[in-house]
Design a protein around this motif. Structure first.
Motif, mmCIF file in Angstrom:
data_model
loop_
_atom_site.group_PDB
_atom_site.id
_atom_site.type_symbol
_atom_site.label_atom_id
_atom_site.label_comp_id
_atom_site.label_asym_id
_atom_site.label_seq_id
_atom_site.Cartn_x
_atom_site.Cartn_y
_atom_site.Cartn_z
ATOM 1 N N TYR A 78 2.652 -2.931 -9.346
ATOM 2 C CA TYR A 78 3.345 -1.646 -9.316
ATOM 3 C C TYR A 78 3.095 -0.845 -8.043
ATOM 4 N N HIS A 79 2.574 -1.476 -7.025
ATOM 5 C CA HIS A 79 2.319 -0.804 -5.756
ATOM 6 C C HIS A 79 2.959 -1.614 -4.626
ATOM 7 N N ALA A 80 2.845 -1.116 -3.419
ATOM 8 C CA ALA A 80 3.328 -1.827 -2.237
ATOM 9 C C ALA A 80 2.548 -1.288 -1.041
ATOM 10 N N ALA A 81 2.959 -1.650 0.163
ATOM 11 C CA ALA A 81 2.207 -1.271 1.364
ATOM 12 C C ALA A 81 2.009 0.234 1.479
ATOM 13 N N TRP A 82 2.933 0.993 0.939
ATOM 14 C CA TRP A 82 2.855 2.464 1.054
ATOM 15 C C TRP A 82 1.556 3.032 0.475
ATOM 16 N N CYS A 83 0.968 2.371 -0.525
ATOM 17 C CA CYS A 83 -0.223 2.948 -1.169
ATOM 18 C C CYS A 83 -1.404 3.007 -0.210
ATOM 19 N N TRP A 84 -1.418 2.139 0.797
ATOM 20 C CA TRP A 84 -2.464 2.179 1.820
ATOM 21 C C TRP A 84 -2.062 3.094 2.976
ATOM 22 N N ALA A 85 -0.760 3.193 3.213
ATOM 23 C CA ALA A 85 -0.263 3.987 4.345
ATOM 24 C C ALA A 85 -0.468 5.483 4.129
#
Length: 339
Positions: A78-85
């Motif tokens: 349920y996540h993608a790269a944005w969660c780290w960005a």
């Protein structure tokens, strides 16, 4: 995690080849709620051997006081790269680390593979290995995985070790280190399922409602309880709820097949250095699950107070980021953490 169990989660050696660049920037968006990049970040697309493209959000270091290894971040369900960005890419790039966050296939702005799920432990780890091999050259990164992303990192580690021990060609590039953040344990979620059912039946019901039934997508209180601390503001929870709902277009795994493939193989001694990070207020991975992961890698896990499962997005995200940064800086010869 399949239909037969309670799903608690939705959720280099030096290279001598020519390094291929990632694809150019694109303005197309596959998500209904696209993530707006922060200053200094770029959205790139790495072309995989299959021809599919994998989203990568990069943020290069703003200072280079020493030769730090790059960091590669892998999200969970349920996540993608944005969660780290959102927080960690700016934080670690400003601390001297080139930082890259990938979106696994079927997530974020990455392409969708054929079928009903985005991949397996093997295909996801291979996609990450391909990105590292073709883009980071002779700079072995620290690979950082959250939740199910942590299980993918564990599979990656096991395959580096197994190939080396068998004397076979190593198709998984060497790492400088690995970090498991609120990770699914090596055996999967079976132990978590049983403990929740018998000791926390109410929590088991809530987690199942939130993740298996995707209840977190409709309820801000349930979303907060599942992923964040109680102090998280409603408006911020709603923002992340929207991003999680729209950026994950396919399940990461066939959960029945995943369970059949576990536990991940045991790494050999003196392999890549591993940090196991857990959250005191984690609603998904309990303390025993954290301890299991620590025992598996023969390290003492670090359980951080006042943060929840999504420690990279939580309102106290700096606490866990500081712990990780201190580990990176405290490891002897940062560019060679595996030594």
């Amino acid at each position: 995690m399949g239909s037969c169990s309670l799903p608690l989660f939705p959720c280099l050696s030096s290279l001598k080849m020519k390094i291929k660049p990632m694809a150019a920037l694109t303005n197309s968006s596959k998500t209904i709620v696209p993530y707006e990049l922060k200053r200094g970040q770029n959205r790139l697309f790495h072309k995989l051997p299959s021809g599919l493209k994998m989203e990568v959000i990069e943020q290069r270091r703003s200072k280079s006081e020493r030769d730090n290894p790059p960091l590669v971040f892998v999200h969970g369900s349920y996540h993608a790269a944005w969660c780290w960005a959102e927080h960690w890419l700016p934080y670690f790039s400003s601390s001297g680390f080139d930082s890259y966050a990938v979106s696994l296939l079927g997530q974020g702005e990455s392409d969708e593979p054929l079928g009903t799920v985005s991949g397996t432990l093997q295909t996801h780890a291979s996609d990450i290995a391909d990105f590292i091999e073709l883009n980071l050259g002779s700079s072995p990164p620290v690979l950082i995985g959250h939740s199910f992303g942590g299980l993918i990192v564990q599979y990656y580690l096991a395959n580096i070790v197994n190939k080396q021990s068998l004397g076979a060609e190593n198709t998984y590039p060497e790492l400088s280190g690995a970090v498991l953040v609120c990770s699914v344990p090596p055996s999967g979620n079976s132990g978590l399922v049983l403990r929740y059912l018998f000791s926390k039946p109410v929590a088991a019901f809530k987690v199942t409602l939130s993740l298996a039934a995707k209840g977190f997508q409709k309820s801000i209180p349930l979303c907060r309880e599942t992923f964040f601390s109680e102090a998280m503001d409603d408006q911020l929870v709603k923002r992340y709820q929207d991003l999680m709902t729209k950026s994950s277009r396919m399940p990461l795994f066939d959960l029945r097949k995943l369970n059949a493939s576990l536990p991940v193989p045991k790494p050999m001694e003196n392999s890549t250095k591993v940090l196991v990070l857990g959250a005191k207020d984690d609603f998904i991975v309990d303390n025993e699950g954290l301890k299991e992961t620590g025992r598996f890698y023969d390290v003492e896990p670090v359980c951080i107070e006042s943060v929840a499962h999504d420690m990279m997005l939580d309102c106290s995200w700096e606490i866990s980021a500081d712990v990780l940064l201190n580990w990176l800086r405290g490891s002897s010869k940062l560019g060679n953490l595996h030594a």
